[in-house]
Write a protein that holds these residues in place. Sequence first.
Motif, PDB file in Angstrom:
ATOM      1  N   THR A   8       0.860  -1.179   0.000  1.00  0.00           N
ATOM      2  CA  THR A   8       0.000   0.000   0.000  1.00  0.00           C
ATOM      3  C   THR A   8       0.899   1.232   0.000  1.00  0.00           C
ATOM      4  OG1 THR A   8      -0.093  -0.031   2.414  1.00  0.00           O
ATOM      5  CG2 THR A   8      -1.854  -1.168   1.234  1.00  0.00           C
ATOM      6  N   TRP A   9       0.528   2.212  -0.810  1.00  0.00           N
ATOM      7  CA  TRP A   9       1.337   3.408  -0.951  1.00  0.00           C
ATOM      8  C   TRP A   9       0.767   4.532  -0.107  1.00  0.00           C
ATOM      9  CZ3 TRP A   9       5.788   4.190  -3.728  1.00  0.00           C
ATOM     10  CH2 TRP A   9       6.216   3.118  -4.508  1.00  0.00           C
ATOM     11  N   ASP A  10       1.638   5.162   0.603  1.00  0.00           N
ATOM     12  CA  ASP A  10       1.295   6.374   1.330  1.00  0.00           C
ATOM     13  C   ASP A  10       1.259   7.504   0.296  1.00  0.00           C
ATOM     14  OD1 ASP A  10       0.929   8.273   3.332  1.00  0.00           O
ATOM     15  OD2 ASP A  10       3.086   8.494   3.670  1.00  0.00           O
ATOM     16  N   PRO A  11       0.227   8.332   0.269  1.00  0.00           N
ATOM     17  CA  PRO A  11       0.159   9.411  -0.734  1.00  0.00           C
ATOM     18  C   PRO A  11       1.361  10.354  -0.688  1.00  0.00           C
ATOM     19  CG  PRO A  11      -1.958   9.152   0.334  1.00  0.00           C
ATOM     20  CD  PRO A  11      -0.990   8.264   1.064  1.00  0.00           C
ATOM     21  N   GLN A  12       1.889  10.621   0.482  1.00  0.00           N
ATOM     22  CA  GLN A  12       3.057  11.494   0.576  1.00  0.00           C
ATOM     23  C   GLN A  12       4.282  10.853  -0.073  1.00  0.00           C
ATOM     24  OE1 GLN A  12       3.224  12.282   4.792  1.00  0.00           O
ATOM     25  NE2 GLN A  12       2.359  14.327   4.486  1.00  0.00           N
ATOM     26  N   THR A  13       4.431   9.549   0.108  1.00  0.00           N
ATOM     27  CA  THR A  13       5.549   8.840  -0.510  1.00  0.00           C
ATOM     28  C   THR A  13       5.416   8.863  -2.020  1.00  0.00           C
ATOM     29  OG1 THR A  13       5.691   7.394   1.421  1.00  0.00           O
ATOM     30  CG2 THR A  13       6.776   6.645  -0.590  1.00  0.00           C
ATOM     31  N   ALA A  14       4.215   8.634  -2.529  1.00  0.00           N
ATOM     32  CA  ALA A  14       3.991   8.657  -3.967  1.00  0.00           C
ATOM     33  C   ALA A  14       4.273  10.045  -4.539  1.00  0.00           C
ATOM     34  CB  ALA A  14       2.557   8.232  -4.276  1.00  0.00           C
ATOM     35  N   MET A  15       3.878  11.097  -3.838  1.00  0.00           N
ATOM     36  CA  MET A  15       4.148  12.459  -4.302  1.00  0.00           C
ATOM     37  C   MET A  15       5.642  12.763  -4.286  1.00  0.00           C
ATOM     38  SD  MET A  15       0.993  14.776  -2.929  1.00  0.00           S
ATOM     39  CE  MET A  15       1.789  16.233  -3.548  1.00  0.00           C
ATOM     40  N   LEU A  16       6.349  12.277  -3.286  1.00  0.00           N
ATOM     41  CA  LEU A  16       7.789  12.488  -3.211  1.00  0.00           C
ATOM     42  C   LEU A  16       8.500  11.797  -4.374  1.00  0.00           C
ATOM     43  CD1 LEU A  16      10.288  13.543  -1.726  1.00  0.00           C
ATOM     44  CD2 LEU A  16      10.260  11.428  -0.386  1.00  0.00           C
ATOM     45  N   ILE A  17       8.117  10.568  -4.652  1.00  0.00           N
ATOM     46  CA  ILE A  17       8.713   9.839  -5.772  1.00  0.00           C
ATOM     47  C   ILE A  17       8.403  10.549  -7.088  1.00  0.00           C
ATOM     48  CG2 ILE A  17       8.616   7.681  -7.079  1.00  0.00           C
ATOM     49  CD1 ILE A  17       8.214   6.262  -4.363  1.00  0.00           C
ATOM     50  N   GLY A  18       7.175  11.003  -7.254  1.00  0.00           N
ATOM     51  CA  GLY A  18       6.805  11.743  -8.454  1.00  0.00           C
ATOM     52  C   GLY A  18       7.594  13.033  -8.599  1.00  0.00           C
ATOM     53  N   ALA A  19       7.791  13.743  -7.506  1.00  0.00           N
ATOM     54  CA  ALA A  19       8.547  14.999  -7.546  1.00  0.00           C
ATOM     55  C   ALA A  19      10.005  14.743  -7.917  1.00  0.00           C
ATOM     56  CB  ALA A  19       8.464  15.711  -6.203  1.00  0.00           C
ATOM     57  N   ILE A  20      10.575  13.676  -7.383  1.00  0.00           N
ATOM     58  CA  ILE A  20      11.965  13.343  -7.697  1.00  0.00           C
ATOM     59  C   ILE A  20      12.101  12.961  -9.171  1.00  0.00           C
ATOM     60  CG2 ILE A  20      13.801  11.656  -7.264  1.00  0.00           C
ATOM     61  CD1 ILE A  20      12.850  11.687  -4.307  1.00  0.00           C
ATOM     62  N   LEU A  21      11.164  12.174  -9.685  1.00  0.00           N
ATOM     63  CA  LEU A  21      11.204  11.808 -11.101  1.00  0.00           C
ATOM     64  C   LEU A  21      11.019  13.024 -11.995  1.00  0.00           C
ATOM     65  CD1 LEU A  21       9.209   8.459 -11.104  1.00  0.00           C
ATOM     66  CD2 LEU A  21      11.655   8.770 -11.515  1.00  0.00           C
ATOM     67  N   PHE A  22      10.104  13.916 -11.631  1.00  0.00           N
ATOM     68  CA  PHE A  22       9.880  15.141 -12.399  1.00  0.00           C
ATOM     69  C   PHE A  22      11.135  16.009 -12.419  1.00  0.00           C
ATOM     70  CE2 PHE A  22       8.350  19.584 -12.616  1.00  0.00           C
ATOM     71  CZ  PHE A  22       7.781  19.537 -13.882  1.00  0.00           C
ATOM     72  N   ALA A  24      14.210  15.002 -12.042  1.00  0.00           N
ATOM     73  CA  ALA A  24      15.224  14.330 -12.851  1.00  0.00           C
ATOM     74  C   ALA A  24      14.980  14.567 -14.343  1.00  0.00           C
ATOM     75  CB  ALA A  24      15.232  12.835 -12.549  1.00  0.00           C
ATOM     76  N   ILE A  25      13.730  14.520 -14.758  1.00  0.00           N
ATOM     77  CA  ILE A  25      13.398  14.751 -16.167  1.00  0.00           C
ATOM     78  C   ILE A  25      13.725  16.194 -16.561  1.00  0.00           C
ATOM     79  CG2 ILE A  25      11.478  14.921 -17.805  1.00  0.00           C
ATOM     80  CD1 ILE A  25      10.242  12.504 -16.281  1.00  0.00           C
ATOM     81  N   ILE A  26      13.359  17.143 -15.723  1.00  0.00           N
ATOM     82  CA  ILE A  26      13.636  18.555 -16.002  1.00  0.00           C
ATOM     83  C   ILE A  26      15.141  18.796 -16.092  1.00  0.00           C
ATOM     84  CG2 ILE A  26      13.463  20.904 -15.051  1.00  0.00           C
ATOM     85  CD1 ILE A  26      10.872  19.826 -16.303  1.00  0.00           C
ATOM     86  N   LEU A  27      15.915  18.223 -15.178  1.00  0.00           N
ATOM     87  CA  LEU A  27      17.368  18.393 -15.214  1.00  0.00           C
ATOM     88  C   LEU A  27      17.964  17.753 -16.462  1.00  0.00           C
ATOM     89  CD1 LEU A  27      18.294  17.816 -11.476  1.00  0.00           C
ATOM     90  CD2 LEU A  27      18.452  19.956 -12.755  1.00  0.00           C
ATOM     91  N   TYR A  28      17.462  16.583 -16.838  1.00  0.00           N
ATOM     92  CA  TYR A  28      17.960  15.896 -18.029  1.00  0.00           C
ATOM     93  C   TYR A  28      17.721  16.745 -19.275  1.00  0.00           C
ATOM     94  CZ  TYR A  28      18.481  12.229 -21.560  1.00  0.00           C
ATOM     95  OH  TYR A  28      18.857  11.502 -22.645  1.00  0.00           O
ATOM     96  N   VAL A  29      16.514  17.274 -19.414  1.00  0.00           N
ATOM     97  CA  VAL A  29      16.182  18.099 -20.578  1.00  0.00           C
ATOM     98  C   VAL A  29      16.957  19.419 -20.530  1.00  0.00           C
ATOM     99  CG1 VAL A  29      14.310  19.390 -21.692  1.00  0.00           C
ATOM    100  CG2 VAL A  29      13.932  17.042 -20.927  1.00  0.00           C
ATOM    101  N   GLY A  30      17.042  20.014 -19.362  1.00  0.00           N
ATOM    102  CA  GLY A  30      17.749  21.289 -19.224  1.00  0.00           C
ATOM    103  C   GLY A  30      19.221  21.183 -19.533  1.00  0.00           C
TER     104      GLY A  30
END
Length: 55
Positions: A8-22, A24-30
């Motif tokens: 079961t996923w804690d919503p805060q954990t899921a948001m943290l993982i999403g923020a980290i992935l986002f 990483a994508i922004i840094l990669y493109v930048g």
Amino acid sequence: MAGLEVPTWDPQTAMLIGAILFEAIILYVGYGGLEKLVGPRLMELLVGGESGVSQ
């Protein structure tokens, strides 16, 4: 059975993982865009010439 449970996923954990992935994508493109803008000029300055390959 051990290891087959669906976690079961804690919503805060899921948001943290999403923020980290986002981030990483922004840094990669930048950094990719920055490398395309500055890379050729920097290589020309450091190595000299267009391709930087000695003939």
